[in-house]
Design a protein around this motif. Structure first.
Motif, short mmCIF file in Angstrom:
data_model
loop_
_atom_site.label_atom_id
_atom_site.label_comp_id
_atom_site.label_asym_id
_atom_site.label_seq_id
_atom_site.Cartn_x
_atom_site.Cartn_y
_atom_site.Cartn_z
N ARG A 259 0.81 -1.19 0.13
CA ARG A 259 0.04 0.03 -0.15
C ARG A 259 1.05 1.01 0.00
O ARG A 259 2.05 1.08 0.48
CB ARG A 259 -1.15 -0.08 1.24
CG ARG A 259 -1.70 -1.23 1.43
CD ARG A 259 -2.62 -1.42 0.34
NE ARG A 259 -3.76 -0.24 0.03
CZ ARG A 259 -5.06 -0.58 0.70
NH1 ARG A 259 -5.14 -1.66 1.59
NH2 ARG A 259 -6.09 0.54 0.66
N LEU A 260 0.38 2.25 -0.44
CA LEU A 260 0.93 3.53 -0.60
C LEU A 260 0.18 4.82 -0.11
O LEU A 260 -0.82 4.95 -0.11
CB LEU A 260 1.29 3.89 -1.95
CG LEU A 260 2.34 5.00 -2.40
CD1 LEU A 260 3.54 4.71 -1.86
CD2 LEU A 260 2.32 5.52 -3.85
N VAL A 261 0.86 5.52 0.79
CA VAL A 261 0.15 6.55 1.47
C VAL A 261 1.33 8.03 1.56
O VAL A 261 2.38 7.57 1.82
CB VAL A 261 -0.35 6.21 2.65
CG1 VAL A 261 0.91 5.85 3.58
CG2 VAL A 261 -1.04 7.41 3.50
N PRO A 262 0.55 9.06 1.31
CA PRO A 262 1.53 10.28 1.18
C PRO A 262 1.61 10.68 2.71
O PRO A 262 0.79 10.43 3.44
CB PRO A 262 0.64 11.24 0.27
CG PRO A 262 -0.76 10.79 0.51
CD PRO A 262 -0.47 9.33 0.63
N LEU A 263 2.85 11.58 2.95
CA LEU A 263 3.08 12.06 4.32
C LEU A 263 2.65 13.59 4.07
O LEU A 263 3.30 14.17 3.57
CB LEU A 263 4.44 11.98 4.79
CG LEU A 263 4.85 10.56 5.40
CD1 LEU A 263 4.62 9.15 4.39
CD2 LEU A 263 6.37 10.64 5.71
N PRO A 264 1.72 14.05 4.95
CA PRO A 264 1.10 15.54 4.69
C PRO A 264 2.53 16.48 4.94
O PRO A 264 3.36 16.29 5.89
CB PRO A 264 0.23 15.58 5.95
CG PRO A 264 -0.20 14.12 6.01
CD PRO A 264 0.93 13.19 5.98
N GLY A 265 2.44 17.56 4.26
CA GLY A 265 3.59 18.66 4.35
C GLY A 265 2.89 19.70 4.59
O GLY A 265 1.65 19.81 4.89
N ARG A 266 3.65 21.04 4.34
CA ARG A 266 2.90 22.19 4.40
C ARG A 266 1.96 22.53 3.27
O ARG A 266 0.79 22.67 3.39
CB ARG A 266 4.17 23.52 4.66
CG ARG A 266 4.87 23.47 5.96
CD ARG A 266 5.80 24.33 5.91
NE ARG A 266 6.87 24.22 5.10
CZ ARG A 266 7.99 24.84 4.92
NH1 ARG A 266 7.99 26.19 5.29
NH2 ARG A 266 8.95 24.15 3.98
N ALA A 296 0.43 10.11 9.23
CA ALA A 296 0.37 11.75 9.36
C ALA A 296 1.36 12.21 10.30
O ALA A 296 1.59 13.31 10.26
CB ALA A 296 -0.95 11.94 9.86
N ARG A 297 1.42 11.26 11.19
CA ARG A 297 2.73 11.82 12.31
C ARG A 297 4.07 11.80 11.78
O ARG A 297 4.87 12.60 12.09
CB ARG A 297 2.41 10.90 13.61
CG ARG A 297 1.16 10.84 14.15
CD ARG A 297 1.15 10.09 15.63
NE ARG A 297 -0.04 9.97 16.46
CZ ARG A 297 -0.67 9.78 17.39
NH1 ARG A 297 0.45 9.29 18.26
NH2 ARG A 297 -1.58 9.74 17.96
N ALA A 298 4.38 11.05 11.09
CA ALA A 298 5.42 10.88 10.29
C ALA A 298 5.80 12.19 9.42
O ALA A 298 6.83 12.68 9.43
CB ALA A 298 5.68 9.67 9.51
N GLY A 299 4.53 12.49 8.66
CA GLY A 299 4.63 13.54 7.78
C GLY A 299 4.85 14.95 8.81
O GLY A 299 5.49 15.94 8.24
N ALA A 300 4.34 14.99 9.86
CA ALA A 300 4.49 16.26 11.01
C ALA A 300 5.90 16.40 11.41
O ALA A 300 6.40 17.50 11.35
CB ALA A 300 3.45 16.09 12.00
N ALA A 301 6.40 15.08 11.62
CA ALA A 301 7.83 15.21 11.99
C ALA A 301 8.92 15.65 11.06
O ALA A 301 9.74 16.33 10.99
CB ALA A 301 8.18 13.50 12.56
N LEU A 302 8.71 14.92 9.66
CA LEU A 302 9.58 15.49 8.56
C LEU A 302 9.27 16.69 8.16
O LEU A 302 10.32 17.42 7.81
CB LEU A 302 9.28 14.41 7.23
CG LEU A 302 9.65 13.09 7.40
CD1 LEU A 302 9.19 12.13 6.18
CD2 LEU A 302 11.43 13.24 7.20
#
Length: 584
Positions: A259-266, A296-302
Motif C-alpha cells: 500500500r502507498l500513502v502520502p505524508l502530509p506536508g505544509r 500523518a505523524r511521520a509527515g508532521a515530524a518530517l
C-alpha cells in the motif's frame, strides 16, 4: 429433592426417582448457576417437568443433557440455536468433539464457551454460552490499546529528530515490523533528485535500514502521483513498480501485498510511504487506517525537520554575512585578527573589524563595538559595515569619514527607533618605500590603540573622541604615527580590558595587564599576536561569561612584504622579567 438437584432432572425422560414434590425457584433465573442458588418452593414433579422447557429457554446458556449411553436426551432452545448439529436422540460423539477442544471454540462463525458437568447416574450436562460479542469487544479493545501504544512510541521517537535524514530513517525503522515487512520512504524531490530510505525486517527483529537517491524522472509513476497529492494506494501495479525500482528484491509480484500513502506536508506532501508484506497478510481497512495515522505523524515530524533545516540554512547564511570579514591584503601590511562572540552558539556579536583597499595603494581599516549583544547587535554591525563600504569610496580622510558614518547611523537609528550607538577606531594606512607604514587614525569613543615598537616598548596612542551615532556633530579625535619595519599597531575591543577574572573573578584585566602581556611580543607576527591577546583574555576569564572580544593587529612587514621567520617565547601575564629567545 433440593433446588441444587434441578440439574439432575431429565426432562426428556418423564420419570423421576425423587419424592413427589421438589423445590424450584420462585423467580426465573437467567443462568443455570442462578437456578441452583435461587430460593426454592415445593412443587410437584409433574409441574416441574412441564415448566422445565420454559425455564431453560430463559437461561443465558444453552443446555444439552445426555444419558448414560451418550444419547442426547434434551436440547434447550438456546442450545439448538448455538449447536444446530446436536439433536435429541443423537449420539454424544458430536458433543465430545466440541468438549475435547479448548473451552473457547468457534462453531458456525460464532465464538462459544463450552462447559461440561457430570450428573448422577452416569448422565452429563453440557452448558454452551455465546461469547462472540464480549470477546470481539475484548479483542477490539486489545487491538486499540496496541495501536495506541504503538502511536505513543511513534510520537516519542519522532519528536526528537530535527534533521530530515535522521527523521526519515526513524520513520521506516518504526514501520517495521508493526506495519510492514518492508517500508520505503521517498522524500519530495529537491534539485531534481529524490532521496529514499528503506527498512527490511530481519531475523533478529531489528530492521536493517539503507538509503539511496533517484533522479526525479526515475521515480515510479505511483510515487510521482502520490507526491502530487493523488493517493494511488490501491494501484494494482504498485508492487511491480516497487520491484522495478529495486525496493523489493528477490520476490515475485504475487507474493507481496503493498500500500502507498502520502505524508502530509505544509503545501504538498513531504514524502510518500510504501508499506509491503507477504501476500498472506493483506491490509484490512483497520490496518490501513493505522498506516494513515502513522503517516500523518511521520509527515508532521518530517515537515518540522525540513522546516528546521531551511531555517538553519537561512541562519547560517545570515550569520556568515554578519561575521567579521578578514582584512583585504595590502602592500607592506601583515594583518592579524581574533574574534570571540559573547554567545558562542550564535557565532556573531556586536564587535566588528575589517578593511577596504584604496586606489592609491593604501587601506582603510577599522575596529568597533556596537551597543548590545547577540543577533540585534550583529545586525547593527552589518548596517554599519555596509555604510563604511559605501562611504569610503567618497571620503578617505579618517576623521571626515567617521563623521559621515555618524550622520548615516543617526538617520538609520532615528528611522527605526533603535537608539543604538557604536565606538570605533578608523584609520588609513599607507606603505613607505623603506618598508614602514604611515598611519592616520580617528577615534569615536573607543579604547586607544597600542603600538609595539621595535625596542620592545608598548606605546598607547593618545586617541579619544565621542560615541558614533549619538549626536549630529560629535567631537572626533585624530592621531598620526609611523610604524617602522617590524612594528605593530594593535586595536582591541573592551571585551579584552573589561574581562573579569582573577582569584575572586571580579578584577578587570585592564590596560596595565594588557601592556604587560604585550611586553616582549614585539617580534611576533600579527596573527600570532592577535591570537595571544585572545588567549590571555580567555585565561583571565576562566569559564566565566564575557563580552564580545575582537582584536585587529597590523604589522609593518618590511620591504617586499616578507615577514621575518622566527621562534619566539613570550612571557606569562604575571612574569616580572620576561625572557626572550629568538632564532632566525
Amino acid at each position: 429433592m433440593t433446588g441444587a438437584d434441578v440439574r439432575d432432572l431429565d426432562p426428556g425422560d418423564g420419570r423421576f426417582s425423587a419424592p413427589s414434590v421438589a423445590r424450584v425457584p420462585v423467580r426465573r433465573p437467567t443462568t443455570s448457576r442462578q437456578v441452583a442458588a435461587a430460593p426454592a418452593l415445593e412443587l410437584p414433579q409433574s409441574q416441574l417437568a412441564a415448566d422445565w422447557p420454559e425455564v431453560a429457554e430463559h437461561l443465558r446458556e444453552g443446555v444439552v443433557v445426555c444419558g448414560p449411553d451418550g444419547t442426547v436426551r434434551h436440547v434447550s432452545p438456546v442450545a439448538q440455536r448455538l449447536l444446530p448439529d446436536v439433536v435429541v436422540g443423537g449420539t454424544l460423539a458430536a458433543v465430545d468433539q466440541l468438549t475435547s477442544l479448548d473451552s473457547h471454540v468457534r462453531h458456525h462463525g460464532r465464538r462459544l464457551r463450552v462447559r461440561r458437568v457430570a450428573l448422577s447416574a452416569g448422565r452429563s450436562c453440557l452448558y454452551v454460552e455465546d461469547v462472540s460479542d464480549s470477546e470481539q469487544g475484548a479483542d477490539e479493545l486489545a487491538a486499540e490499546r496496541a495501536r495506541s501504544a504503538f502511536l505513543a512510541v511513534v510520537g516519542d521517537k519522532l519528536g526528537n529528530p530535527l534533521h530530515p535524514d535522521r527523521a526519515a530513517a526513524a520513520v521506516v525503522r518504526l514501520a517495521v515490523p508493526t506495519l510492514a515487512e518492508v517500508a520505503v520512504l521517498v522524500l519530495a524531490p529537491r534539485s531534481g533528485r529524490a532521496r529514499w530510505w528503506r527498512a527490511c525486517r530481519a531475523e533478529d527483529e531489528t530492521p536493517t535500514v539503507d538509503r539511496g537517491v533517484l533522479a526525479a524522472t526515475e521515480l515510479p509513476p505511483a510515487i510521482t502521483d502520490s507526491l502530487r497529492g493523488v493517493q494511488p494506494h490501491t494501484v494494482d501495479w504498485l508492487v511491480e513498480q516497487a520491484i522495478d525500482a529495486g525496493w523489493l528484491p528477490g520476490v515475485a509480484a504475487h507474493e507481496v501485498a503493498a500500500r502507498l500513502v502520502p505524508l502530509p506536508g505544509r503545501d504538498a506532501p513531504a514524502g510518500v510511504l510504501l508499506v509491503a508484506r507477504g501476500a498472506g497478510g493483506r491490509y484490512s481497512e483497520d490496518e490501513f487506517d493505522l498506516v494513515r495515522t502513522f503517516a500523518a505523524r511521520a509527515g508532521a515530524a518530517l515537515t518540522t525537520a525540513l522546516l528546521y533545516r531551511e531555517q538553519a540554512e537561512v541562519a547560517d547564511t545570515l550569520q556568515a554575512s554578519l561575521l567579521p570579514v578578514e582584512p583585504a591584503p595590502a602592500p607592506g601590511v601583515q594583518w592579524g585578527t581574533a574574534y570571540r562572540p559573547a554567545q558562542a552558539g550564535l557565532r556573531i556579536g556586536g564587535d566588528f573589524y575589517g578593511s577596504h583597499r584604496l586606489p592609491d595603494g593604501g587601506s582603510v581599516f577599522f575596529l568597533g563595538d556596537v551597543s548590545g549583544k547577540g543577533v540585534e547587535a550583529a545586525v547593527f554591525t552589518g548596517q554599519l559595515r555596509q555604510c563604511l563600504h559605501a562611504l569610503h569610496r567618497v571620503e578617505q580622510h579618517p576623521a571626515k569619514l567617521l563623521r559621515l558614518l555618524n550622520d548615516a547611523l543617526l538617520e538609520t537609528t532615528l528611522a527605526h527607533g533603535q537608539g543604538r550607538f557604536a565606538t570605533m577606531v578608523l584609520g588609513v594606512v599607507r606603505p613607505h618605500r623603506d618598508g614602514g607604514l604611515g598611519l592616520t587614525l580617528a577615534g569615536g569613543g573607543h579604547l586607544p590603540p597600542m603600538v609595539l615598537r621595535s625596542s620592545g616598548e608598548v606605546e598607547q596612542l593618545p586617541l579619544n573622541g565621542m560615541l558614533v551615532g549619538v549626536v549630529p556633530d560629535p567631537r572626533i579625535g585624530q592621531v598620526s604615527t609611523r610604524l617602522a619595519p617590524g612594528e605593530t599597531c594593535l586595536l582591541y575591543s573592551d571585551g579584552v580590558t573589561e574581562a573579569r577574572g582573577g582569584r575572586r573573578g571580579e578584577e578587570l584585566l585592564g590596560a596595565d595587564r594588557l601592556i604587560q602581556a604585550l611586553s616582549g611580543c614585539h617580534r611576533m607576527p600579527a596573527p600570532a599576536l592577535a591570537e595571544r591577546i585572545e588567549q590571555v583574555t580567555c585565561d583571565w576569564l576562566g569559564q566565566r561569561d564575557h563580552d564580545d572580544i575582537a582584536v585587529l593587529a597590523l604589522r609593518a612587514s618590511g620591504v617586499g612584504g616578507r615577514p621575518q621567520r622566527h621562534l619566539h617565547a613570550v612571557p606569562t601575564l604575571a612574569g616580572p622579567d620576561p625572557q626572550e629567545t629568538t632564532a632566525r
